[in-house]
Structure formats: structure tokens, C-alpha cells
Design an enzyme around this catalytic site. Structure first.
Site, PDB file in Angstrom:
ATOM      1  N   THR A 140       7.546 -11.970  -1.890  1.00 17.15           N
ATOM      2  CA  THR A 140       8.011 -10.519  -1.432  1.00 17.15           C
ATOM      3  C   THR A 140       7.648  -9.818  -3.276  1.00 17.15           C
ATOM      4  OG1 THR A 140       9.214  -9.232  -1.041  1.00 17.15           O
ATOM      5  CG2 THR A 140      10.226 -11.037  -1.627  1.00 17.15           C
ATOM      6  N   TYR A 186      18.167 -10.235  -0.069  1.00 16.85           N
ATOM      7  CA  TYR A 186      16.665 -10.588   0.269  1.00 16.85           C
ATOM      8  C   TYR A 186      15.633 -11.091  -1.504  1.00 16.85           C
ATOM      9  CZ  TYR A 186      12.007 -10.841   2.097  1.00 16.85           C
ATOM     10  OH  TYR A 186      10.829 -11.038   2.550  1.00 16.85           O
TER      11      TYR A 186
END
Ligand SMILES: NC(=O)c1ccc[n+]([C@@H]2O[C@H](COP(=O)([O-])OP(=O)(O)OC[C@H]3O[C@@H](n4cnc5c(N)ncnc54)[C@H](O)[C@@H]3O)[C@@H](O)[C@H]2O)c1
Ligand SMILES: O=c1ccn([C@@H]2O[C@H](COP(=O)(O)OP(=O)(O)O[C@H]3O[C@H](CO)[C@@H](O)[C@H](O)[C@H]3O)[C@@H](O)[C@H]2O)c(=O)[nH]1
Length: 327
Positions: A116, A140
Site C-alpha cells: 500500500t 495499517y
């Protein structure tokens, strides 16, 4: 190729599974259906199970001789990771370690990993290259960066051939409306705005209007899920043809502000839903835009659906289909 797809019942995984099927691959999906759906798997077979259970992964791989793993399964909501970090380190980091252990034991030669843009954190550059500093600002992003590190260290020791794809903001749906994002209580901007346009929500919030951007709202690089899916098929082909391991940004190199995105959804839907301007959301960097020269050079990838309007139109279309299916 005989491939194992973790998280293949989810939003992005299901689009990749569909393209893998069309490319003639033999597909097994492993998914615990926590946010995925069996109907979304349009090719191959589903084995229901959890990556938190190493024995289940071992049973899954026994005697199968998978030639590649595509690893999508994860928790994905940035603000939730701030509130509940251990949930993210367990499912994203520890469970990737479980998977790598099984890949080692069963000698699977290739891995494509869903990473990501959140690994970059709050970058100084407007356009981020793969060599930009890796300083995640939320759990995250940190959980995914740790997974990247494990994959690289294990590959150096074992010869595993990997492609780490760092997705920027994924949106849109299958152009024929067969699958799309169906996450309950979704938090993603385009999904939320499309739900407003379809009357599922009464209105939405824009988080933060004091960022250092052209209109004060956050800038993101939105990539159509079909273009992203294509990158996975190309990554597999590249590795199968003897290509090396790579880390590649997946984005268009163009950023849109939150306000711009909301305006496009309103324009294409013709619905002027209420929008409230509120404080920043914890963990949000101001701007994330991908440099994509590397993926173009290494895989020969070029986008087919790079217009924001194309992305939003497919997302609106899917939202209508999905709401109709549910009722
Ligand atoms: N959506 C985005 O904008 C975006 C951006 C960057 C990276 N990613 C990454 O892409 C991947 C897929 O994201 P998505 O948007 O399709 O999310 P999603 O929630 O729709 O899909 C995740 C899938 O994994 C499954 N899953 C989760 N934990 C599992 C476990 N422990 N065992 C087995 N299955 C499990 C879920 O049931 C679901 O089918 C994730 O790794 C995510 O971090 C997504
Ligand atoms: O109701 C909403 C939802 C979002 N936003 C804003 O819209 C932008 C995009 O937010 P969102 O769609 O939630 O995506 P991100 O937080 O940027 O994270 C996504 O994009 C990352 C890559 O850039 C991925 O790693 C994550 O998994 C994925 O959730 C952010 O500025 C949010 O503050 C709003 O203002 N209102």
C-alpha cells in the site's frame, strides 16, 4: 499456472481472480469470508479458512504444488488501525508470517503481495517513487511494511521470487457490473459518495479542509480496480518468464482532492447529497500520488481506465446493482 489466492473473495482479489480465470490459470481461493463473498469468486474454487490458523494453511497446500501465491487477505481500514492496532498486526503481519512459513515448507516459488501507499507515510515529495522514504504514520501502513520486510528477507535467503505491489487508492468496479466493492459499512471515499448518490446514506463528511493542497482537502491517486488487477496478471507472467523480484507502485501519477472526487460523483449521478466539512481524520496523510515509471518499465503496464469519471461511473453503476441485489 496453478495459483493460490488469499482474500480472493474480497473486493480487489475477486477482480484479479476474474482476470486470472480469463487468462487460463487454475485458481484456488482461500478466504475466511470476513469481508468477502462467495458470489464474488467468478473462477476457480473456494476453500474457506483463516490465515490465523497455520494448520489450515498447511492442509490447504499439502500435495497441491501451487506455482504462485497472490496474497490479498488483510484488514484494510486506516482509521480502524489507529484505534485497534493489534488487530492489524495480527491479521496483516503475523498472518503473512504464517503464510510465508507454509510457502517455505511447500516450496512455492512465487508470491505477489498486496502492499500500500500507506507505507510511505507523510512524504515530502508530491509524487512518490518506490525509493521514497518508508515512514508509515498509521499501524495499517506499518503492518504492511513489516510484511514487505519479511518477504524480502525470506526471499534473499530462499530464492522466492516476489512482486510487491504498492496500491494507491483503489476504486471502481467490473465494467460489466458482475462484481464490485460490497464491503458493509465501507469507509472508502468513492464508495461512501456512491452510497450517498444511491440514497443508501443521507450524506457524508469531508475529513479535513486545512491540508496544504489546492482546496485544503486530501489528495489521492485513484486507480481503477481493473487496471490494478491487470498489473497482477502481468506480474505473474513476468516472474514466470524469469523476471526478477520487484517492488512496484500502482497508481496513475495524478491526484484528485476529496472535494473534486465528491463533485464528480454528484455530477455523474445528478444527486446533490449533503456534505459536511469536519476535522481531519486521524492517520490521514495530506497527499499521496504515485510515480509509476517503474511498473511501466518493468511490466510494460499501461492503464486502460485512467479517467476519474470512468472510475466513478463504474462505481456508481455497481452501487446501483449491489443495492438492487440486496433488496
Ligand atoms: N482497497 C484499497 O484501496 C487498497 C489499497 C491498498 C492496498 N490494499 C490491499 O489490498 C488487499 C485487498 O483489499 P480489499 O480492498 O480487496 O479488501 P477486502 O476486505 O474486500 O478483501 C480482503 C479479503 O481477505 C479476506 N480475509 C481477511 N482476513 C483473512 C484471514 N485472516 N484469512 C482469510 N481471509 C481473510 C476477507 O474475507 C476478504 O475477502 C489488502 O491486502 C489491502 O491491504 C487495498
Ligand atoms: O467519508 C469519507 C471517506 C474518506 N474521506 C477522505 O478521503 C480520502 C481517501 O480516504 P479513503 O478512501 O478512506 O482511503 P485512504 O485512507 O487513503 O486509504 C486507502 O488507500 C490506501 C492507499 O493510499 C490503502 O492502503 C488503504 O487500504 C485504503 O483504505 C482521505 O483523505 C479521507 O479523509 C472523506 O473525507 N470522507
Amino acid at each position: 499456472m496453478k495459483v493460490l489466492v488469499t482474500g480472493g473473495a474480497g473486493y480487489i482479489g475477486s477482480h484479479v481472480v476474474r482476470q486470472l480465470g480469463e487468462a487460463g490459470h487454475d485458481i484456488t481461493v482461500f478466504d475466511n469470508l470476513s469481508t468477502g463473498y462467495p458470489w464474488a469468486i467468478l473462477s476457480g474454487k473456494l476453500v474457506e479458512g483463516d490465515l490465523g490458523d497455520p494448520e489450515a494453511i498447511d492442509r490447504l497446500m499439502e500435495g497441491q504444488n501451487f506455482e504462485a501465491v497472490l496474497h490479498f487477505a488483510a484488514h484494510i481500514v486506516v482509521p480502524e488501525s489507529v484505534e485497534n492496532p493489534l488487530k492489524y498486526y495480527r491479521n496483516n503481519t503475523r498472518n503473512t508470517l504464517n503464510l510465508l512459513g507454509a510457502i517455505e515448507k511447500h516450496k512455492i516459488p512465487r508470491l505477489v503481495f498486496s502492499s500500500t501507499a500507506a507505507v510511505y507515510g507523510m512524504p515530502d515529495e508530491t509524487v512518490i517513487s518506490e525509493a521514497s522514504p518508508l515512514q508509515p504514520i498509521n499501524p495499517y501502513g506499518a503492518s504492511k511494511l513489516m510484511s514487505e520486510q519479511m518477504i524480502q528477507d525470506f526471499a534473499a535467503a530462499s530464492g522466492l521470487n516476489y512482486t510487491i505491489l504498492r496500491y494507491f487508492n483503489v476504486a471502481g468496479a467490473d465494467l460489466e457490473g458482475r462484481i464490485g466493492q460490497a464491503t458493509p459499512e465501507a469507509t472508502h471515499l468513492i464508495k461512501v459518495a456512491c452510497e450517498c448518490a444511491n440514497g443508501v446514506r443521507d450524506g457524508m463528511k469531508i475529513f479535513g479542509t486545512d491540508y496544504d493542497t489546492r482546496d485544503g482537502t486530501c489528495v489521492r491517486d485513484y486507480i481503477h480496480v481493473e487496471d490494478l488487477a491487470k498489473a497482477h496478471i502481468m506480474a505473474l507472467a513476468h516472474m514466470a518468464a524469469g523476471g526478477g523480484s520487484n517492488i512496484l507502485n500502482c497508481g496513475y501519477g495524478t491526484g484528485f482532492t476529496v472535494k473534486e472526487v465528491v463533485d464528480v460523483v454528484k455530477k455523474l449521478s445528478g444527486v446533490d447529497f449533503p456534505v459536511e466539512l469536519v476535522d481531519r481524520r486521524p492517520g490521514d496523510p495530506g497527499a499521496l500520488v504515485a510515480a509509476n515509471d517503474r511498473i511501466k518499465a518493468v511490466l510494460g503496464w499501461e492503464p486502460d481506465h485512467a479517467e476519474l469519471e470512468t472510475i466513478v461511473r463504474s462505481a456508481l453503476n455497481w452501487e446501483k446493482i449491489w443495492q438492487g441485489r440486496k433488496s
